[in-house]
Design a protein around this motif. Structure first.
Motif, PDB file in Angstrom:
ATOM      1  N   ASN A   1      -8.025 -27.131  45.036  1.00 25.96           N
ATOM      2  CA  ASN A   1      -7.402 -26.815  46.329  1.00 25.96           C
ATOM      3  C   ASN A   1      -6.611 -28.003  46.874  1.00 25.96           C
ATOM      4  O   ASN A   1      -6.619 -28.293  48.072  1.00 25.96           O
ATOM      5  N   GLY A   2      -5.945 -28.705  45.945  1.00 28.13           N
ATOM      6  CA  GLY A   2      -5.084 -29.807  46.345  1.00 28.13           C
ATOM      7  C   GLY A   2      -5.762 -31.145  46.506  1.00 28.13           C
ATOM      8  O   GLY A   2      -5.101 -32.125  46.859  1.00 28.13           O
ATOM      9  N   VAL A   3      -7.062 -31.212  46.238  1.00 30.71           N
ATOM     10  CA  VAL A   3      -7.811 -32.471  46.378  1.00 30.71           C
ATOM     11  C   VAL A   3      -8.057 -33.060  45.002  1.00 30.71           C
ATOM     12  O   VAL A   3      -8.679 -32.411  44.149  1.00 30.71           O
ATOM     13  N   CYS A   4      -7.594 -34.269  44.760  1.00 23.66           N
ATOM     14  CA  CYS A   4      -7.807 -34.939  43.482  1.00 23.66           C
ATOM     15  C   CYS A   4      -9.270 -35.348  43.363  1.00 23.66           C
ATOM     16  O   CYS A   4      -9.770 -36.135  44.166  1.00 23.66           O
ATOM     17  N   LEU A   5      -9.951 -34.813  42.353  1.00 28.67           N
ATOM     18  CA  LEU A   5     -11.368 -35.107  42.141  1.00 28.67           C
ATOM     19  C   LEU A   5     -11.591 -35.555  40.702  1.00 28.67           C
ATOM     20  O   LEU A   5     -10.842 -35.180  39.794  1.00 28.67           O
ATOM     21  N   THR A   6     -12.644 -36.350  40.497  1.00 29.01           N
ATOM     22  CA  THR A   6     -12.944 -36.905  39.175  1.00 29.01           C
ATOM     23  C   THR A   6     -14.075 -36.136  38.519  1.00 29.01           C
ATOM     24  O   THR A   6     -15.145 -35.955  39.103  1.00 29.01           O
ATOM     25  N   VAL A   7     -13.835 -35.708  37.292  1.00 29.14           N
ATOM     26  CA  VAL A   7     -14.837 -34.955  36.533  1.00 29.14           C
ATOM     27  C   VAL A   7     -15.999 -35.875  36.149  1.00 29.14           C
ATOM     28  O   VAL A   7     -15.791 -36.963  35.612  1.00 29.14           O
ATOM     29  N   VAL A   8     -17.222 -35.425  36.432  1.00 28.92           N
ATOM     30  CA  VAL A   8     -18.409 -36.207  36.056  1.00 28.92           C
ATOM     31  C   VAL A   8     -19.176 -35.558  34.910  1.00 28.92           C
ATOM     32  O   VAL A   8     -19.932 -36.228  34.202  1.00 28.92           O
ATOM     33  N   SER A   9     -18.974 -34.246  34.702  1.00 32.84           N
ATOM     34  CA  SER A   9     -19.617 -33.567  33.572  1.00 32.84           C
ATOM     35  C   SER A   9     -18.910 -32.251  33.300  1.00 32.84           C
ATOM     36  O   SER A   9     -18.262 -31.674  34.189  1.00 32.84           O
ATOM     37  N   VAL A  10     -19.036 -31.783  32.056  1.00 35.31           N
ATOM     38  CA  VAL A  10     -18.453 -30.504  31.648  1.00 35.31           C
ATOM     39  C   VAL A  10     -19.519 -29.709  30.912  1.00 35.31           C
ATOM     40  O   VAL A  10     -20.225 -30.235  30.048  1.00 35.31           O
ATOM     41  N   ASP A  11     -19.641 -28.422  31.266  1.00 32.18           N
ATOM     42  CA  ASP A  11     -20.621 -27.555  30.629  1.00 32.18           C
ATOM     43  C   ASP A  11     -19.950 -26.219  30.326  1.00 32.18           C
ATOM     44  O   ASP A  11     -19.890 -25.332  31.181  1.00 32.18           O
ATOM     45  N   GLY A  12     -19.413 -26.101  29.114  1.00 34.28           N
ATOM     46  CA  GLY A  12     -18.720 -24.882  28.741  1.00 34.28           C
ATOM     47  C   GLY A  12     -17.481 -24.661  29.581  1.00 34.28           C
ATOM     48  O   GLY A  12     -16.545 -25.464  29.549  1.00 34.28           O
ATOM     49  N   GLN A  13     -17.456 -23.582  30.359  1.00 26.67           N
ATOM     50  CA  GLN A  13     -16.300 -23.249  31.183  1.00 26.67           C
ATOM     51  C   GLN A  13     -16.420 -23.794  32.603  1.00 26.67           C
ATOM     52  O   GLN A  13     -15.623 -23.431  33.470  1.00 26.67           O
ATOM     53  N   ARG A  14     -17.387 -24.648  32.827  1.00 25.31           N
ATOM     54  CA  ARG A  14     -17.600 -25.229  34.156  1.00 25.31           C
ATOM     55  C   ARG A  14     -17.504 -26.749  34.095  1.00 25.31           C
ATOM     56  O   ARG A  14     -17.800 -27.362  33.069  1.00 25.31           O
ATOM     57  N   PHE A  15     -17.080 -27.327  35.199  1.00 29.43           N
ATOM     58  CA  PHE A  15     -17.068 -28.787  35.307  1.00 29.43           C
ATOM     59  C   PHE A  15     -17.606 -29.169  36.682  1.00 29.43           C
ATOM     60  O   PHE A  15     -17.580 -28.377  37.628  1.00 29.43           O
ATOM     61  N   ALA A  16     -18.120 -30.373  36.774  1.00 25.80           N
ATOM     62  CA  ALA A  16     -18.673 -30.865  38.038  1.00 25.80           C
ATOM     63  C   ALA A  16     -17.912 -32.100  38.482  1.00 25.80           C
ATOM     64  O   ALA A  16     -17.457 -32.901  37.654  1.00 25.80           O
TER      65      ALA A  16
END
Length: 225
Positions: free
Chosen positions: A44-59
């Motif tokens: 939604n326009g906010v730059c965020l850093t990926v901390v983990s990926v699980d299949g089709q999801r990321f956190a």
């Protein structure tokens, strides 16, 4: 850096709060497919850093500053979200230069449907009006849009922004309008945002730098108002 061309309409998952910060899980098969720890993704326009990926999801980690200056804290599981991966040197710049640094939170104040497109108006937080011009660029929930009209009149619906959300200050300085084509209406959250809904705004970074330089020149008498 992003371009404001949304790659995927994802879905918000749980928001796990840790005091005044949190970890947001997002479902997005396309952007998660090649995501790695440390990558940047605009939500939604906010730059965020990926901390983990699980299949089709990321956190992603979301800090207090981000909650204070954006609408991310209002997301609920199942809410649609605009997703865009960071641009590369080979990326086509189909939109404009978007940093993913939200300047304020606005409200949808009006929608006027057309035959195939729709005109949408948003409140303009006080302090951001100087950076918004007709035919200029603005990112709304991460979507690169061209400003069709700007008014310094009162918005028809005040923005009920979260505490500290409007970086430009409290209240509104009028409104601006954009035109949404069928693709934008179908493939982004803007096609389903009702009147009263909150959106993240990022004004043109070039306009901010130019304004700062002019303000500095005026302060030393280098430029006449």
């Amino acid at each position: 850096m992003f371009t404001g061309i949304i790659e995927e309409l994802g879905e918000a998952g749980p928001l796990d709060w840790h005091g005044d910060s949190g970890v947001l899980t997002v479902h997005g098969p396309l952007v998660a497919a090649d995501a790695r720890h440390g990558d940047s993704i605009a939500v939604n326009g906010v730059c965020l850093t990926v901390v983990s990926v699980d299949g089709q999801r990321f956190a992603v980690d979301v800090m207090k500053e981000t909650f204070d200056r954006s609408s991310l804290g209002t997301l609920r599981p199942g809410d649609p979200v605009n997703l865009e991966r960071a641009a590369t040197l080979a990326t086509r710049l189909g939109g404009h230069l978007v940093q993913g640094h939200v300047d304020g939170v606005a409200t949808v104040v009006g929608r006027t449907p057309g035959d195939r497109w729709e005109q949408v108006r948003f409140s303009l937080p006080t302090g951001l009006d100087r950076y918004v011009v007709e035919k200029g660029s603005i990112a709304v929930d991460g979507v690169s849009l061209t400003v069709m009209e700007v008014s310094d009149g009162d918005a028809t619906a005040p923005a009920p922004a979260p505490a500290g959300a409007a970086a430009g200050g409290s209240g509104t300085a009028g409104w601006f309008g954009v035109g949404l084509i069928p693709t934008t209406l179908q493939l982004t959250t803007l096609g389903r945002k009702p009147v009263g809904a909150l959106v993240n705004l990022e004004v043109d970074v070039i306009a901010k730098y130019v304004a700062k330089q002019l303000d500095g020149a005026r302060s030393v008498g280098g430029v006449r108002p």
